[in-house]
Motif scaffolding. Sequence first.
Motif, PDB file in Angstrom:
ATOM      1  N   VAL A  12      42.099  23.155  36.050  1.00 52.71           N
ATOM      2  CA  VAL A  12      42.091  24.059  35.408  1.00 52.71           C
ATOM      3  C   VAL A  12      40.664  23.688  34.606  1.00 52.71           C
ATOM      4  N   VAL A  29      47.683  27.276  33.381  1.00 48.92           N
ATOM      5  CA  VAL A  29      47.704  28.736  33.036  1.00 48.92           C
ATOM      6  C   VAL A  29      47.763  29.459  34.279  1.00 48.92           C
ATOM      7  N   GLN A  30      48.267  30.680  33.688  1.00 51.78           N
ATOM      8  CA  GLN A  30      47.502  31.350  34.966  1.00 51.78           C
ATOM      9  C   GLN A  30      46.416  32.524  35.106  1.00 51.78           C
ATOM     10  N   THR A  31      45.429  32.287  35.362  1.00 47.27           N
ATOM     11  CA  THR A  31      43.997  32.480  35.494  1.00 47.27           C
ATOM     12  C   THR A  31      43.845  33.706  37.221  1.00 47.27           C
ATOM     13  N   LYS A  32      43.243  34.799  36.544  1.00 46.90           N
ATOM     14  CA  LYS A  32      42.521  35.771  38.089  1.00 46.90           C
ATOM     15  C   LYS A  32      41.240  35.378  38.538  1.00 46.90           C
ATOM     16  N   GLU A  33      40.500  34.430  37.412  1.00 49.02           N
ATOM     17  CA  GLU A  33      39.224  33.909  37.766  1.00 49.02           C
ATOM     18  C   GLU A  33      39.448  32.713  38.285  1.00 49.02           C
ATOM     19  N   THR A  34      37.933  32.362  39.247  1.00 50.90           N
ATOM     20  CA  THR A  34      37.670  31.103  39.561  1.00 50.90           C
ATOM     21  C   THR A  34      35.936  30.551  39.262  1.00 50.90           C
ATOM     22  N   PRO A  44      40.412  27.172  39.273  1.00 47.14           N
ATOM     23  CA  PRO A  44      40.611  28.489  38.243  1.00 47.14           C
ATOM     24  C   PRO A  44      39.648  28.256  37.143  1.00 47.14           C
ATOM     25  N   MET A  46      39.210  29.538  32.760  1.00 45.27           N
ATOM     26  CA  MET A  46      39.642  29.874  31.531  1.00 45.27           C
ATOM     27  C   MET A  46      39.151  29.778  30.497  1.00 45.27           C
ATOM     28  N   LYS A  47      38.579  31.151  30.007  1.00 46.33           N
ATOM     29  CA  LYS A  47      37.905  31.430  29.455  1.00 46.33           C
ATOM     30  C   LYS A  47      38.609  30.994  27.775  1.00 46.33           C
TER      31      LYS A  47
END
Length: 84
Positions: A12, A29-34, A44, A46-47
């Motif tokens: 990630v 961690v679960q993310t929606k953006e790539t 993926p 993570m901000k």
Amino acid sequence: MKEGIHPNYRDVCFVDLSNGFKFVTRSTVQTKETIKMEDGRELPLMKLETTSESHPFYTGTQKSVDNLGGRVEKFRNKFAHIKK
């Protein structure tokens, strides 16, 4: 290990929003953006608000309470006349 009960553990990309610093590590961690990396991988994203690159403790810009112009002394002088 049992199949189907463990989270997806993968690379990630974490990005510090304050300065743009990026680092890649493995996470669940679960993310929606790539994000598309320089090497062509799509990871993926993570901000983060703060990382070790921007946190005052790690950058050496942290201020000590003792060096903030004698705030405690100012408080004591201001309220010295008030007794319990």
